[in-house]
Design a protein around this motif. Sequence first.
Motif, PDB file in Angstrom:
ATOM      1  N   GLN A  58       0.823  -1.201   0.000  1.00 39.37           N
ATOM      2  CA  GLN A  58       0.000   0.000   0.000  1.00 39.37           C
ATOM      3  C   GLN A  58       0.863   1.260   0.000  1.00 39.37           C
ATOM      4  OE1 GLN A  58      -2.219  -1.172   3.490  1.00 39.37           O
ATOM      5  NE2 GLN A  58      -4.122  -1.323   2.287  1.00 39.37           N
ATOM      6  N   LEU A  59       1.944   1.246   0.767  1.00 34.99           N
ATOM      7  CA  LEU A  59       2.855   2.397   0.773  1.00 34.99           C
ATOM      8  C   LEU A  59       3.490   2.606  -0.596  1.00 34.99           C
ATOM      9  CD1 LEU A  59       4.609   2.044   4.238  1.00 34.99           C
ATOM     10  CD2 LEU A  59       3.048   3.849   3.513  1.00 34.99           C
ATOM     11  N   ALA A  60       3.843   1.512  -1.266  1.00 35.35           N
ATOM     12  CA  ALA A  60       4.414   1.615  -2.612  1.00 35.35           C
ATOM     13  C   ALA A  60       3.401   2.213  -3.578  1.00 35.35           C
ATOM     14  CB  ALA A  60       4.878   0.238  -3.093  1.00 35.35           C
ATOM     15  N   GLN A  61       2.127   1.828  -3.416  1.00 33.07           N
ATOM     16  CA  GLN A  61       1.083   2.368  -4.283  1.00 33.07           C
ATOM     17  C   GLN A  61       0.906   3.870  -4.031  1.00 33.07           C
ATOM     18  OE1 GLN A  61      -2.700   0.416  -3.885  1.00 33.07           O
ATOM     19  NE2 GLN A  61      -3.670   1.699  -5.433  1.00 33.07           N
ATOM     20  N   VAL A  62       0.931   4.294  -2.788  1.00 32.06           N
ATOM     21  CA  VAL A  62       0.818   5.719  -2.461  1.00 32.06           C
ATOM     22  C   VAL A  62       1.970   6.486  -3.096  1.00 32.06           C
ATOM     23  CG1 VAL A  62       0.967   7.395  -0.577  1.00 32.06           C
ATOM     24  CG2 VAL A  62      -0.504   5.389  -0.337  1.00 32.06           C
ATOM     25  N   LYS A  63       3.177   5.945  -2.975  1.00 35.87           N
ATOM     26  CA  LYS A  63       4.344   6.611  -3.553  1.00 35.87           C
ATOM     27  C   LYS A  63       4.194   6.745  -5.066  1.00 35.87           C
ATOM     28  CE  LYS A  63       9.345   6.285  -3.895  1.00 35.87           C
ATOM     29  NZ  LYS A  63      10.549   5.540  -3.539  1.00 35.87           N
ATOM     30  N   SER A  64       3.737   5.681  -5.691  1.00 31.92           N
ATOM     31  CA  SER A  64       3.538   5.695  -7.140  1.00 31.92           C
ATOM     32  C   SER A  64       2.536   6.774  -7.550  1.00 31.92           C
ATOM     33  CB  SER A  64       3.053   4.323  -7.591  1.00 31.92           C
ATOM     34  OG  SER A  64       2.692   4.331  -8.938  1.00 31.92           O
ATOM     35  N   GLU A  65       1.441   6.887  -6.803  1.00 29.06           N
ATOM     36  CA  GLU A  65       0.422   7.892  -7.116  1.00 29.06           C
ATOM     37  C   GLU A  65       0.941   9.302  -6.868  1.00 29.06           C
ATOM     38  OE1 GLU A  65      -2.466   7.276  -8.694  1.00 29.06           O
ATOM     39  OE2 GLU A  65      -1.785   5.196  -8.759  1.00 29.06           O
ATOM     40  N   LEU A  66       1.728   9.476  -5.827  1.00 29.63           N
ATOM     41  CA  LEU A  66       2.296  10.801  -5.562  1.00 29.63           C
ATOM     42  C   LEU A  66       3.246  11.236  -6.673  1.00 29.63           C
ATOM     43  CD1 LEU A  66       2.982  10.566  -1.726  1.00 29.63           C
ATOM     44  CD2 LEU A  66       1.280  11.995  -2.867  1.00 29.63           C
ATOM     45  N   ILE A  67       3.984  10.298  -7.211  1.00 32.45           N
ATOM     46  CA  ILE A  67       4.925  10.603  -8.290  1.00 32.45           C
ATOM     47  C   ILE A  67       4.157  11.048  -9.545  1.00 32.45           C
ATOM     48  CG2 ILE A  67       6.582   9.554  -9.893  1.00 32.45           C
ATOM     49  CD1 ILE A  67       7.599   7.908  -7.453  1.00 32.45           C
ATOM     50  N   LYS A  68       2.980  10.468  -9.780  1.00 29.23           N
ATOM     51  CA  LYS A  68       2.179  10.831 -10.952  1.00 29.23           C
ATOM     52  C   LYS A  68       1.711  12.291 -10.894  1.00 29.23           C
ATOM     53  CE  LYS A  68       0.302   6.205 -11.642  1.00 29.23           C
ATOM     54  NZ  LYS A  68      -0.928   5.380 -11.531  1.00 29.23           N
ATOM     55  N   VAL A  70      -0.715  15.576  -8.894  1.00 24.81           N
ATOM     56  CA  VAL A  70      -2.087  15.844  -8.469  1.00 24.81           C
ATOM     57  C   VAL A  70      -3.092  15.679  -9.604  1.00 24.81           C
ATOM     58  CG1 VAL A  70      -1.426  17.314  -6.544  1.00 24.81           C
ATOM     59  CG2 VAL A  70      -1.789  18.331  -8.770  1.00 24.81           C
ATOM     60  N   GLY A  71      -2.729  16.126 -10.818  1.00 21.87           N
ATOM     61  CA  GLY A  71      -3.646  16.047 -11.949  1.00 21.87           C
ATOM     62  C   GLY A  71      -4.065  14.620 -12.273  1.00 21.87           C
ATOM     63  N   ALA A  72      -3.133  13.700 -12.195  1.00 18.77           N
ATOM     64  CA  ALA A  72      -3.412  12.300 -12.489  1.00 18.77           C
ATOM     65  C   ALA A  72      -4.303  11.663 -11.424  1.00 18.77           C
ATOM     66  CB  ALA A  72      -2.106  11.516 -12.605  1.00 18.77           C
ATOM     67  N   ASN A  73      -4.447  12.323 -10.294  1.00 21.83           N
ATOM     68  CA  ASN A  73      -5.236  11.786  -9.209  1.00 21.83           C
ATOM     69  C   ASN A  73      -6.540  12.557  -8.987  1.00 21.83           C
ATOM     70  OD1 ASN A  73      -3.713   9.489  -7.832  1.00 21.83           O
ATOM     71  ND2 ASN A  73      -2.119  11.013  -8.155  1.00 21.83           N
ATOM     72  N   GLY A  74      -6.941  13.342 -10.011  1.00 17.21           N
ATOM     73  CA  GLY A  74      -8.244  13.997  -9.976  1.00 17.21           C
ATOM     74  C   GLY A  74      -8.289  15.359  -9.320  1.00 17.21           C
ATOM     75  N   TYR A  75      -7.146  15.939  -9.011  1.00 16.75           N
ATOM     76  CA  TYR A  75      -7.120  17.257  -8.400  1.00 16.75           C
ATOM     77  C   TYR A  75      -6.647  18.292  -9.419  1.00 16.75           C
ATOM     78  CZ  TYR A  75      -7.543  14.761  -3.979  1.00 16.75           C
ATOM     79  OH  TYR A  75      -7.970  13.966  -2.961  1.00 16.75           O
ATOM     80  N   PRO A  76      -7.148  19.522  -9.312  1.00 15.01           N
ATOM     81  CA  PRO A  76      -6.691  20.562 -10.253  1.00 15.01           C
ATOM     82  C   PRO A  76      -5.231  20.911  -9.999  1.00 15.01           C
ATOM     83  CG  PRO A  76      -8.141  21.503  -8.576  1.00 15.01           C
ATOM     84  CD  PRO A  76      -8.142  20.022  -8.375  1.00 15.01           C
ATOM     85  N   GLU A  77      -4.541  21.183 -11.092  1.00 17.14           N
ATOM     86  CA  GLU A  77      -3.104  21.537 -10.972  1.00 17.14           C
ATOM     87  C   GLU A  77      -2.908  23.004 -10.826  1.00 17.14           C
ATOM     88  OE1 GLU A  77      -0.273  19.454 -13.398  1.00 17.14           O
ATOM     89  OE2 GLU A  77      -1.781  17.977 -13.888  1.00 17.14           O
TER      90      GLU A  77
END
Length: 77
Positions: A58-68, A70-77
């Motif tokens: 789960q921590l690895a998944q969080v890190k992966s998403e953070l690297i992508k 904010v825009g890739a995670n549905g938040y405005p840039e």
Amino acid sequence: MRAADLFEHGVIPAEVARQVGVSHQIVSDWRAAWRRSGRDGLRGAGRAGRLPKLSRDQLAQVKSELIKGVGANGYPE
């Protein structure tokens, strides 16, 4: 084991906490274990602190998403 040395020399818990750099409550817990089982009681104390709520995966998944980003995670840039 520094705390055990200090307990054996009659040092008060507040001073043990100061010298070892931990809270008084932790020293109190250590002292109780030391009184019950001596140094062996302290060796078995194990990991300090809370257990993690997330697994390594789960921590690895969080890190992966953070690297992508904010825009890739549905938040405005």
